[in-house]
Design an enzyme around this catalytic site. Sequence first.
Site, PDB file in Angstrom:
ATOM      1  N   ASP A 122       0.824  -1.215   0.000  1.00  0.00           N
ATOM      2  CA  ASP A 122       0.000   0.000   0.000  1.00  0.00           C
ATOM      3  C   ASP A 122       0.860   1.269   0.000  1.00  0.00           C
ATOM      4  OD1 ASP A 122      -2.423   1.327  -0.026  1.00  0.00           O
ATOM      5  OD2 ASP A 122      -2.542   1.441   2.154  1.00  0.00           O
ATOM      6  N   ASN A 132     -11.133  -2.400  -5.072  1.00  0.00           N
ATOM      7  CA  ASN A 132     -10.367  -1.394  -5.828  1.00  0.00           C
ATOM      8  C   ASN A 132     -11.022  -0.995  -7.158  1.00  0.00           C
ATOM      9  OD1 ASN A 132      -7.179  -2.628  -4.610  1.00  0.00           O
ATOM     10  ND2 ASN A 132      -8.301  -0.823  -3.945  1.00  0.00           N
TER      11      ASN A 132
HETATM   12  C1  IPE Z   1      -1.831   0.241  -3.239  1.00  0.00           C
HETATM   13  O1  IPE Z   1      -1.558   1.596  -3.269  1.00  0.00           O
HETATM   14  C2  IPE Z   1      -2.141  -0.326  -4.604  1.00  0.00           C
HETATM   15  C3  IPE Z   1      -3.553  -0.648  -4.821  1.00  0.00           C
HETATM   16  C4  IPE Z   1      -4.481  -0.584  -3.912  1.00  0.00           C
HETATM   17  C5  IPE Z   1      -3.939  -1.076  -6.148  1.00  0.00           C
HETATM   18  P1  IPE Z   1      -2.706   2.671  -3.242  1.00  0.00           P
HETATM   19  O2  IPE Z   1      -3.099   2.981  -4.649  1.00  0.00           O
HETATM   20  O3  IPE Z   1      -3.825   2.271  -2.358  1.00  0.00           O
HETATM   21  O4  IPE Z   1      -1.949   3.906  -2.632  1.00  0.00           O
HETATM   22  P2  IPE Z   1      -2.492   4.912  -1.532  1.00  0.00           P
HETATM   23  O5  IPE Z   1      -2.881   4.101  -0.344  1.00  0.00           O
HETATM   24  O6  IPE Z   1      -3.662   5.631  -2.132  1.00  0.00           O
HETATM   25  O7  IPE Z   1      -1.346   5.817  -1.275  1.00  0.00           O
HETATM   26  C1  IPE Z   2      -5.417  -2.552   0.104  1.00  0.00           C
HETATM   27  O1  IPE Z   2      -5.146  -1.212  -0.069  1.00  0.00           O
HETATM   28  C2  IPE Z   2      -5.436  -3.258  -1.226  1.00  0.00           C
HETATM   29  C3  IPE Z   2      -4.146  -3.390  -1.878  1.00  0.00           C
HETATM   30  C4  IPE Z   2      -2.981  -3.002  -1.419  1.00  0.00           C
HETATM   31  C5  IPE Z   2      -4.175  -4.063  -3.143  1.00  0.00           C
HETATM   32  P1  IPE Z   2      -6.304  -0.120  -0.184  1.00  0.00           P
HETATM   33  O2  IPE Z   2      -5.630   1.175  -0.408  1.00  0.00           O
HETATM   34  O3  IPE Z   2      -7.299  -0.528  -1.210  1.00  0.00           O
HETATM   35  O4  IPE Z   2      -6.994  -0.199   1.240  1.00  0.00           O
HETATM   36  P2  IPE Z   2      -7.866   0.845   2.025  1.00  0.00           P
HETATM   37  O5  IPE Z   2      -8.930   1.333   1.076  1.00  0.00           O
HETATM   38  O6  IPE Z   2      -6.960   1.961   2.445  1.00  0.00           O
HETATM   39  O7  IPE Z   2      -8.397   0.100   3.203  1.00  0.00           O
HETATM   40 MG    MG Z   3      -4.133   2.472  -0.356  1.00  0.00          MG
END
Ligand code: IPE
Ligand code: IPE
Ligand code: MG
Length: 249
Positions: free
Chosen positions: A20, A68
């Site tokens: 994340d 997502n």
């Molecule tokens: C994790 O990084 C990747 C996915 C969830 C696909 P994020 O895209 O959630 O990055 P932040 O949490 O918004 O910084």
């Molecule tokens: C969790 O990250 C999913 C992945 C890293 C693929 P998210 O960014 O989707 O999680 P939340 O929304 O902060 O809980």
């Molecule tokens: Mg995230």
Amino acid sequence: MIEDKFELDEKLKHIAIIMDGNGRWANKRGLPREFGHSRGAETFKKIIEYCKDIKLNVLTVYAFSTENWKRPKKEVDSIMKLLSQYVKECEKSINKYDLCVRFIGDISVFEETLRTRIEKLQRVSANNKFILNIAFNYGGRNEIVYAANKLLSEGKEISEESLSQALYTSHCPDPDLIIRTGGDCRISNFLLWQAAYSELYFTDVLWPDFDKNELNKAINSFYSRKRRYGGLDKDSSSSDKQARKDTLC
Ligand code: IPE
Ligand code: IPE
Ligand code: MG
């Protein structure tokens, strides 16, 4: 404390990572979120290489959750493109890293060319040793419902054992250590069933900045913990036995 050059032992067979923080990494630099995902994909490849070096048996990465899909189409499309590129690259590196690639999650939503490529990748790497589970379009609740329905449709009884065997992860042990980067201390629907007794490690480091030193910190933290599984420490149960013996004498 782990040494500079070390190999993991049987205590730590399976590491799972919630990768994340890609979006925030890009935002901090005034870049679109897609750049963060692209950098995150590079980190992912380096971590696989390192995990192979330290002889990890199973690595599971959370790449895209069932939730997502709520993100803007542009962002989702960029993640799908990265996945498709990785699948192509991976075909060439499976033997180099001895990778047994398994997708966990519902891949039926992918367009046919990508799905066929994934199925082929899984088939040709099936006998390799280092298991890489890619959780894509994965949700823990969805997985448990899928497993329960599978058992029902086969007329099988639902028990802890049969359910574990019906999950996407039936081919590997439960994760010993679950790492989440990006600073949030939650599971976000990841391996809900399998995480029952996993050790959890949270770090503020954003996924694109994660590296082998950060992974070593998580591994060190893991080795400093005592896993009791609801029982007592080995030391305390033997001192209890001694105390009981003393009382009886
Ligand atoms: C994790 O990084 C990747 C996915 C969830 C696909 P994020 O895209 O959630 O990055 P932040 O949490 O918004 O910084
Ligand atoms: C969790 O990250 C999913 C992945 C890293 C693929 P998210 O960014 O989707 O999680 P939340 O929304 O902060 O809980
Ligand atoms: Mg995230």
